[in-house]
Design an enzyme around this catalytic site. Sequence first.
Site, PDB file in Angstrom:
ATOM      1  N   ASP A  51       0.809  -1.232   0.000  1.00  0.00           N
ATOM      2  CA  ASP A  51       0.000   0.000   0.000  1.00  0.00           C
ATOM      3  C   ASP A  51       0.836   1.273   0.000  1.00  0.00           C
ATOM      4  OD1 ASP A  51       0.718  -0.217   2.716  1.00  0.00           O
ATOM      5  OD2 ASP A  51      -1.237   0.453   3.441  1.00  0.00           O
ATOM      6  N   SER A  82     -11.072   6.130  27.406  1.00  0.00           N
ATOM      7  CA  SER A  82     -11.229   4.836  26.742  1.00  0.00           C
ATOM      8  C   SER A  82     -11.375   3.749  27.784  1.00  0.00           C
ATOM      9  CB  SER A  82     -10.007   4.539  25.865  1.00  0.00           C
ATOM     10  OG  SER A  82     -10.029   3.180  25.466  1.00  0.00           O
ATOM     11  N   GLY A 138      -1.942  -6.429  15.041  1.00  0.00           N
ATOM     12  CA  GLY A 138      -1.886  -6.359  13.582  1.00  0.00           C
ATOM     13  C   GLY A 138      -3.269  -6.341  12.960  1.00  0.00           C
ATOM     14  N   ASP A 186      -5.170   0.314   5.985  1.00  0.00           N
ATOM     15  CA  ASP A 186      -5.917   0.046   7.220  1.00  0.00           C
ATOM     16  C   ASP A 186      -7.109   0.975   7.360  1.00  0.00           C
ATOM     17  OD1 ASP A 186      -3.843  -1.662   7.583  1.00  0.00           O
ATOM     18  OD2 ASP A 186      -2.945  -0.593   9.278  1.00  0.00           O
ATOM     19  N   TYR A 238       9.706  -1.364   9.730  1.00  0.00           N
ATOM     20  CA  TYR A 238       8.677  -0.943   8.774  1.00  0.00           C
ATOM     21  C   TYR A 238       9.177   0.253   7.971  1.00  0.00           C
ATOM     22  CZ  TYR A 238       4.007   0.280   7.039  1.00  0.00           C
ATOM     23  OH  TYR A 238       2.933   0.563   6.240  1.00  0.00           O
TER      24      TYR A 238
END
Length: 406
Positions: A51, A82, A138, A186, A238
């Site tokens: 991507d 949260s 992931g 994502d 990454y």
Amino acid sequence: MPPLHTPAPDADERDDLRDAAVEGFRARYGTDPEGVWQAPGRVNLIGEHTDYNDGFVLPLALPQATRVAAARRDDGRLRLHSAQAAQGAEVELAGLVPGAVSGWAGYPAAVVWALREAGFEVGGADLYVDSDVPVGAGLSSSAALECAVGLAYSDLYGLDLEPSRIALLAQRAENDFAGVPCGVMDQMASSCCAPGAALFLDTRDLSSRQVPLDLADAGLVLLVVDTQVKHELADGAYAARRAGCERSAELLGLAALRDLPPTDLEAALTRLPEGELRALTRHVVTEDARVERVVALLDAGDLRGIGPLLTEGHASLRDDFAVSCEETDLVVATAAAAGALGARMTGGGFGGSVVVLAERADAERIAGAVAEAFAAAGWKPPRSFTAVPSAGARRLGFPAAVHNEG
Ligand code: ADP
Ligand code: MG
């Protein structure tokens, strides 16, 4: 502020989860939210590390999702809580710049920052987050959080943003505010997926198509095995892979590796220095081709036929792209030996999750074999669940009862 339009709840909606978000909001803020929005986690069926090379991906949304109960504030403040985080946060929008908010609150704050950077004059809000997306597995809990906040803001402030626009703003938030150099897959998956389908996405121009993926009808199961490990080097590795891909494209005189056709691959590799750049390039070019072949097979109704391509994709990520790890390799090898049709790591790598395509009758045995292999290796047991292609981000129906109680 004007009341919001209240749509009827969808049939497949989990009222208990929505109500938990409403209750959490009330407990924190002492008032009712104006609505609840949700965005799902995702698994990528195939198309990994493509991507950010302008290539193809094929993700599907999970039933696991992040919900955001929200109400506007007119004092320019963003308050954040949260259910998955001990600490809340309070942010002044006027001084909101990258680096100003750390920890989990940086993700929702980043989305509001990205909206304002894009010229939308949105104000403050109280947000309460609750999620059943496994965090750091992931499965894109970060994108789910961003996209849920983006849609909540779009509705609350009447922006009427397209799902793909929300995805791009969420990606910008993650890149420039949270400092994660992710591609757009994502966020597009979380925003744009449809139930019963995988999203065939061209990340160059964001054109996309829903590819029907009726696993149950075919007697198949897509198992997600969360290894529950995330190795330390993930973030730096990454960025290094991404830089390597960009360097290869530059050396080959291409805008992106996506522009190298598979038929030209061998010749192009000889123009790159031996070693890493050749391997990275080979992965990206062959992976794009695999996505197109998987889509063709799904279009032809041959769901079983995609199995070998998944396993081939894993070998490419392991041997050429070097982003798998002992744990994901063991899941893939064990699943194959136990009769899976195919398996591959999904997501960025260095841990995270594996997708396994299997006959329904074999799924439990395969999950058991993987659990045994982990025990034999002395590792913490993995978590396995079945992926059901689910809806992208949406507003949840808000029961009138909640409004009336006040
Ligand atoms: P992944 O997206 O694969 O789950 P990331 O490392 O990209 O993993 O994102 C995980 C981070 O996102 C968490 O560490 C946390 O900061 C944030 N996050 C995700 N979901 C939530 C949540 N429900 N509540 C608070 N923070 C969350
Ligand atoms: Mg993430």
